[in-house]
Write a protein that holds these residues in place. Structure first.
Motif, PDB file in Angstrom:
ATOM      1  N   THR A 106       0.825  -1.202   0.000  1.00  0.00           N
ATOM      2  CA  THR A 106       0.000   0.000   0.000  1.00  0.00           C
ATOM      3  C   THR A 106       0.858   1.250   0.000  1.00  0.00           C
ATOM      4  OG1 THR A 106      -1.804  -1.206   1.066  1.00  0.00           O
ATOM      5  CG2 THR A 106      -1.880   1.168   1.228  1.00  0.00           C
ATOM      6  N   ASN A 110      -0.572   3.920  -2.457  1.00  0.00           N
ATOM      7  CA  ASN A 110      -0.848   5.310  -2.081  1.00  0.00           C
ATOM      8  C   ASN A 110      -0.119   6.290  -2.999  1.00  0.00           C
ATOM      9  OD1 ASN A 110      -2.606   4.824   0.058  1.00  0.00           O
ATOM     10  ND2 ASN A 110      -0.972   4.711   1.566  1.00  0.00           N
ATOM     11  N   THR A 130      -2.277   9.343   8.777  1.00  0.00           N
ATOM     12  CA  THR A 130      -2.079   8.474   7.623  1.00  0.00           C
ATOM     13  C   THR A 130      -0.633   7.992   7.537  1.00  0.00           C
ATOM     14  OG1 THR A 130      -1.766  10.455   6.263  1.00  0.00           O
ATOM     15  CG2 THR A 130      -3.927   9.402   6.207  1.00  0.00           C
ATOM     16  N   GLY A 179      -7.151   8.095   6.535  1.00  0.00           N
ATOM     17  CA  GLY A 179      -6.939   6.707   6.918  1.00  0.00           C
ATOM     18  C   GLY A 179      -8.124   6.244   7.738  1.00  0.00           C
ATOM     19  N   ASP A 211      -7.351   5.341   2.720  1.00  0.00           N
ATOM     20  CA  ASP A 211      -6.399   4.273   3.038  1.00  0.00           C
ATOM     21  C   ASP A 211      -7.079   3.341   4.046  1.00  0.00           C
ATOM     22  OD1 ASP A 211      -4.384   2.642   4.064  1.00  0.00           O
ATOM     23  OD2 ASP A 211      -2.841   4.178   3.859  1.00  0.00           O
ATOM     24  N   ALA A 213      -5.964   0.203   5.011  1.00  0.00           N
ATOM     25  CA  ALA A 213      -4.915  -0.811   4.959  1.00  0.00           C
ATOM     26  C   ALA A 213      -5.276  -2.098   5.694  1.00  0.00           C
ATOM     27  CB  ALA A 213      -3.617  -0.232   5.524  1.00  0.00           C
ATOM     28  N   THR A 250      -7.220   2.289  -1.048  1.00  0.00           N
ATOM     29  CA  THR A 250      -6.079   1.373  -1.021  1.00  0.00           C
ATOM     30  C   THR A 250      -6.219   0.425   0.163  1.00  0.00           C
ATOM     31  OG1 THR A 250      -4.755   2.965   0.266  1.00  0.00           O
ATOM     32  CG2 THR A 250      -4.538   3.026  -2.135  1.00  0.00           C
ATOM     33  N   SER A 264      -1.365  -5.584  -2.636  1.00  0.00           N
ATOM     34  CA  SER A 264      -2.276  -4.486  -2.297  1.00  0.00           C
ATOM     35  C   SER A 264      -3.301  -4.289  -3.411  1.00  0.00           C
ATOM     36  CB  SER A 264      -1.481  -3.194  -2.082  1.00  0.00           C
ATOM     37  OG  SER A 264      -2.322  -2.119  -1.742  1.00  0.00           O
TER      38      SER A 264
END
Length: 457
Positions: A106, A110, A130, A179, A211, A213, A250, A264
């Motif tokens: 990621t 990103n 983030t 995030g 994001d 993740a 992402t 990812s």
């Protein structure tokens, strides 16, 4: 979530099947990657290092290490056959308009996303927490950055507060970066966030990088899906068809799904123009030597999540509750709830468990003993607490071992204190900056005798 026909289609693995066929063919490769030749044509004079490579990685994995211009394996940058098909299946499974596979984690996803969002010279609002890949990419691309911070008990996310302030001042942002799933289990309440975002950008629109993740697997569970990024974004756009918003999401698939490390997903939810920009950014930013095993694992990970995700997440939730029960029942332990009160900008990931040990010293000691004596690796130490990430690969047998270890190591301890003294610096997880441009670190007060500063890695 899917019909029988959809489920059958979404559990196909076209790219992985093609790679498996090529790996077993014993093709003599006169191009690159000599490591792949160890799988099919070992040299009797191979050194101990070659033999060690075989022991470490096995012939099956080594056989997939290839740079083959096969039509069936498709072009990574101009996919139109198997890779294009598996990417379409993945987009459908998550609810995106398009999905790209990224083999540089990621971190790479990103960077691709921000390149596609054309942030150079743009006013960008960034969630303070983030990943470092966002901060470094924005600096490299020359964006005008404003940071927003949110405390866990804030009623409104700091990004929304900053957007309100900017709207009142007549200086809106061009791009928003947030995030939404933290390593410690704090999840942004996506529906609430998107409702506020729509309120503020209903006519002007917005470009957003999300994001997510840590929680890609949530999209495959009927309850957790209600807060998963792509399904919530799709729902918000369906509810507001005239909203000129576009989103890139992402996910570190390897953190929660059956994907190889650095696998990812980059999901696109937006107009054709954004999809074209993402294609161009992938070509500019992604390595020109993508890992075919990682690509195949992303194919399999999606099929596995469709077929088994709900069952395995259910099992993980049961096991997480079992660890919480241990925390309540074992002397010397307590269950720590990172978010108190609820109803704010965040909610708690139920697949994360925090156990309170009373002091950083005790937490460090227990973490070490669990690893040294029982072969149990604890995800994180955060001061006096240990964090257990109960992913879908955790088995009941492994929790049995953890229970044995916790009861043996902590059973004779006193109950942890609820109030702690001292000051601690926790430099974890890697990738979340302690300081961003424009912030100043205040001098720490002089330490009392016996007081320590802890940096946990």
């Amino acid at each position: 979530m899917w019909t029988t026909a959809q489920r059958r289609r979404l559990t196909e693995t076209p790219y992985a099947d093609a790679l498996e066929r090529h790996a077993s063919a014993g093709i003599a490769n006169f191009h690159a990657l000599p490591i792949g030749s160890l799988a099919h044509a070992p040299d009797p004079e191979d050194s101990r290092h070659a033999r060690q490579t075989l022991r470490l990685f096995g012939t099956e994995l080594l056989a997939t290490q290839m740079t083959l211009g096969s039509p069936e394996l498709d072009s990574f940058f101009r996919a139109h056959r198997t890779l294009a098909r598996t990417r379409r299946l993945t987009a459908e499974a998550f609810g995106a308009d398009e999905t790209h596979y990224v083999t540089t984690g990621t971190t790479g996803a990103n960077q691709i996303a921000l390149e596609a969002l054309r942030v150079q010279g743009a006013r960008v609002l960034v969630d303070r927490s983030t990943h470092q890949s966002v901060h470094y990419a924005l600096d490299r691309l020359g964006a005008e950055v404003t940071h927003a911070a949110t405390a866990p008990d804030d009623a409104e996310h700091g990004v929304i507060t900053a957007l309100r302030r900017a709207a009142a001042e007549g200086a809106p942002f061009d791009v928003v970066v947030i995030g939404v799933s933290a390593y410690d289990g704090a999840l942004v309440q996506m529906r609430r966030f998107l409702a506020a975002l729509h309120e503020l950008t209903a006519t002007a629109g917005c470009r957003v990088l999300v994001d997510e993740a840590w929680t890609a697997i949530h999209a495959f569970h009927p309850v957790l899906r209600r807060n998963a990024a792509v399904p919530c974004i799709r729902e918000a756009l369906d509810d507001h068809p005239d909203w000129p918003a576009s989103f890139l999401v992402t996910q570190s698939a390897h953190k929660s799904m059956l994907a190889l490390r650095q696998g990812s997903y980059l999901h696109v939810v937006g107009p054709e123009s954004l999809r074209a920009d993402v294609h161009a950014a992938v070509y500019r930013v992604h390595t020109t030597s993508p890992s075919l095993p990682i690509v195949a694992s992303l194919d399999v990970a999606r099929a596995h999540a469709v077929a088994e995700g709900e069952r395995l997440v259910d099992r993980a939730l049961i096991l997480a509750d079992r660890i919480r029960d241990l925390g309540h029942a074992t002397p010397g332990l307590a269950v720590h709830e990172p978010l108190r009160g609820g109803g704010g900008a965040y909610q708690v990931d139920p697949m994360k468990v925090h156990l309170h040990l009373g002091s950083p010293e005790r937490a460090h000691e227990v973490r070490r003993e669990l690893f040294d004596e029982y072969g149990v690796f604890v995800s994180r130490q955060d001061g006096p607490t240990l964090l257990f990430t109960v992913h879908v690969g955790v088995t009941p047998e492994q929790v049995d071992v953890l229970a044995e270890g916790l009861q043996a190591v902590c059973g004779g301890s006193a109950a942890p204190e609820s109030v702690l003294g001292g000051r601690y610096v926790i430099a974890y997880p890697p990738g979340i900056p302690l300081q961003v441009p424009g912030e100043h670190l205040a001098a720490l007060p002089e330490r009392r005798a016996g007081e320590e500063l802890y940096s946990t890695f």
